[in-house]
Design an enzyme around this catalytic site. Sequence first.
Site, PDB file in Angstrom:
ATOM      1  N   ASN A 172       0.575  -1.107   0.288  1.00 39.11           N
ATOM      2  CA  ASN A 172      -0.229  -0.089  -0.006  1.00 39.11           C
ATOM      3  C   ASN A 172       0.830   1.671  -0.495  1.00 39.11           C
ATOM      4  O   ASN A 172       0.212   2.300   0.119  1.00 39.11           O
ATOM      5  CB  ASN A 172      -1.106  -0.341   0.867  1.00 39.11           C
ATOM      6  CG  ASN A 172      -0.526   0.587   2.500  1.00 39.11           C
ATOM      7  OD1 ASN A 172       0.901   0.402   3.155  1.00 39.11           O
ATOM      8  ND2 ASN A 172      -1.014   2.156   3.076  1.00 39.11           N
ATOM      9  N   ASP A 282       1.800  -6.041   5.437  1.00 37.64           N
ATOM     10  CA  ASP A 282       1.712  -5.201   6.203  1.00 37.64           C
ATOM     11  C   ASP A 282       0.521  -4.059   5.930  1.00 37.64           C
ATOM     12  O   ASP A 282      -0.192  -4.123   4.973  1.00 37.64           O
ATOM     13  CB  ASP A 282       3.112  -4.238   5.589  1.00 37.64           C
ATOM     14  CG  ASP A 282       2.907  -3.534   6.642  1.00 37.64           C
ATOM     15  OD1 ASP A 282       3.703  -3.512   7.940  1.00 37.64           O
ATOM     16  OD2 ASP A 282       3.279  -2.142   5.779  1.00 37.64           O
ATOM     17  N   HIS A 286      -4.568  -0.609   5.836  1.00 38.67           N
ATOM     18  CA  HIS A 286      -4.581   1.240   4.623  1.00 38.67           C
ATOM     19  C   HIS A 286      -4.533   0.822   3.444  1.00 38.67           C
ATOM     20  O   HIS A 286      -4.380   1.760   2.323  1.00 38.67           O
ATOM     21  CB  HIS A 286      -3.557   1.459   5.325  1.00 38.67           C
ATOM     22  CG  HIS A 286      -3.523   1.488   6.720  1.00 38.67           C
ATOM     23  ND1 HIS A 286      -4.257   2.691   6.942  1.00 38.67           N
ATOM     24  CD2 HIS A 286      -2.830   1.081   7.763  1.00 38.67           C
ATOM     25  CE1 HIS A 286      -4.249   2.718   8.395  1.00 38.67           C
ATOM     26  NE2 HIS A 286      -2.876   1.865   9.093  1.00 38.67           N
ATOM     27  N   GLU A 325      -2.055  -7.861   8.706  1.00 37.70           N
ATOM     28  CA  GLU A 325      -1.795  -6.677  10.122  1.00 37.70           C
ATOM     29  C   GLU A 325      -2.668  -5.444  10.251  1.00 37.70           C
ATOM     30  O   GLU A 325      -2.395  -5.241   8.848  1.00 37.70           O
ATOM     31  CB  GLU A 325       0.171  -5.881  10.002  1.00 37.70           C
ATOM     32  CG  GLU A 325      -0.023  -5.243  11.398  1.00 37.70           C
ATOM     33  CD  GLU A 325       0.518  -4.208  10.593  1.00 37.70           C
ATOM     34  OE1 GLU A 325       0.943  -3.046  11.495  1.00 37.70           O
ATOM     35  OE2 GLU A 325       0.405  -3.684   9.631  1.00 37.70           O
TER      36      GLU A 325
END
Length: 564
Positions: A172, A282, A286, A325
Amino acid sequence: MRKVLLALAISTLIFACKEEKKEILKTPIVAKDSLPPAKPQAPFIWEAANIYFMLTDRFNNGNPDNDINFERTNETAVLRGFEGGDIEGITQKIEAGYFTDLGINAIWFTPVVEQVHGDTNEGTGNTYGYHGYWTKDWTAIDPNYGTKKDLEKLVKAAHARGIRVLMDVVLNHTGPITDKDPVWPDEWVRTDPICEFTTYENTTSCTLVKNLPDIYTESDASVELPDPLLAKWKAEGRLSQELDELQLFFDRTGYPRAPRFYIIKWLTDYVNDLGIDGYRVDTVKHADENAWAELYKEASYSFETWKKKHPNEVLDDNSFYMVGEVYNYGISGGREFDFGDKKVDFFNYGFKGLINFELKYDAADKDYESIFTKYNDLLQTKLKGKSVLNYLSSHDDGAPYDTERKKPYYAANVLLLTPGASQVYYGDETARSLVIEGTEGDATLRSFMNWEELDSIPETKKILEHWQKLGNFRKNHPSVGAGKHKRLSKKPYVFSRTYTKDDYRDKVVVGLDLPIGKKSLWVKGFFGDGTKLYDSYSDTMVEVKNGKVILENDYSIALLELAQ
């Protein structure tokens, strides 16, 4: 300074472990010929995995010759620069049996792709991308970590020992803008606004922090490759190869040449080429959640392709694994994460498990039975068929459990015996300090692995031995992480775990907070009279009589399994 820190560490450990010594006085040295006959190897189950997580740059320096690259020589804030840890260093510890002795059956290390060359100062002091989350080029390994050959060797070494490899991936965002690293084109990234984390929109369509350009993961618009990346590939003599591979990927999949699909192609190449077993993803919340389903689809395709090409290297029939996550996700939320104005079930987008941010609170507030029952009930109902990855400390959780490392034995008991998968953060097992003088922010969590203390402080070695015994018991028994929990006795506290799948059945009994000396463990209704059991903690063979087993030793814990 190193001597001062070592002295502080010694005094801290001696003070911290006084209370726990009352419960666990010492760990025995077990002669190999005293152990019961070797059991058939337990099947590997991701829901019960014992995963070791380390910062690549902070674990072990296997090749000092690669410590400085790209003129990364500017002075940094404390623990904000590269310290020398690398892929080769991890491989050395794999080959030395460190992870095997610890009962680890999967490892996860921070990203090893090429990082931004420059440094930044965004409020935490001058910093390089030592941590691996500031990508410059997804198609290359950063020379500070090593080479692709090094990574291939690591995977082969791990697989040879039954250890799976999780690659930490970032989709991201790119790395920050520095004087050596220009921003990616406008059609690739947004540079504002900064996320506010109160709605779905201001959590996904924004930059995570200042100067961390955010990939348009929601966009389907085709984009051209950045000129600096093309120039870099050309200078490295691989421009034609990279372009040809991209053409083949887009021809096969039919995807538009949108930013996320380029990155998905680059990330899944490591699976296709090396047989990476899974991803730790990760910053999941987002990005547009559909991107994760697409990533999982292509990673699974690459994993199956690798298996077909390397039939003699395939470990088992497990599918590709993806754990995410989702910052602040807790197991109590079940399958959904609440953004405030919208709920998303990330388990529907390729994730088999999510990192659970809740166990550290449970460890501080609840007794063993309350924790185990809670996790058992949720994993057997709302999360049936899925799992969580439990942890007590990590690289970016500023409020870990037991910050001062005063309860390393209790921490091991909670982490390694709670239902779900477990994440051992490097140094949990050696009480590596999480309080480093002079650090800013999460740098205090990221000191170099305390190998010196393991060699010089007897208490550190004892702590490690406790983690090793519990870790191996967990690895050998899928029932510990994936089985059904049941209390057998309240005082002394004794519980059972049972796991059944197809023709495989696993049964264990564990006792905690047991009295020192002679102790009686109630197992009636679980193990019948005459059943021979082995306590793997004290290396003792026992037999069930009148619904119980009798042990006499100086330990407050018992790990009972069927003797073969």
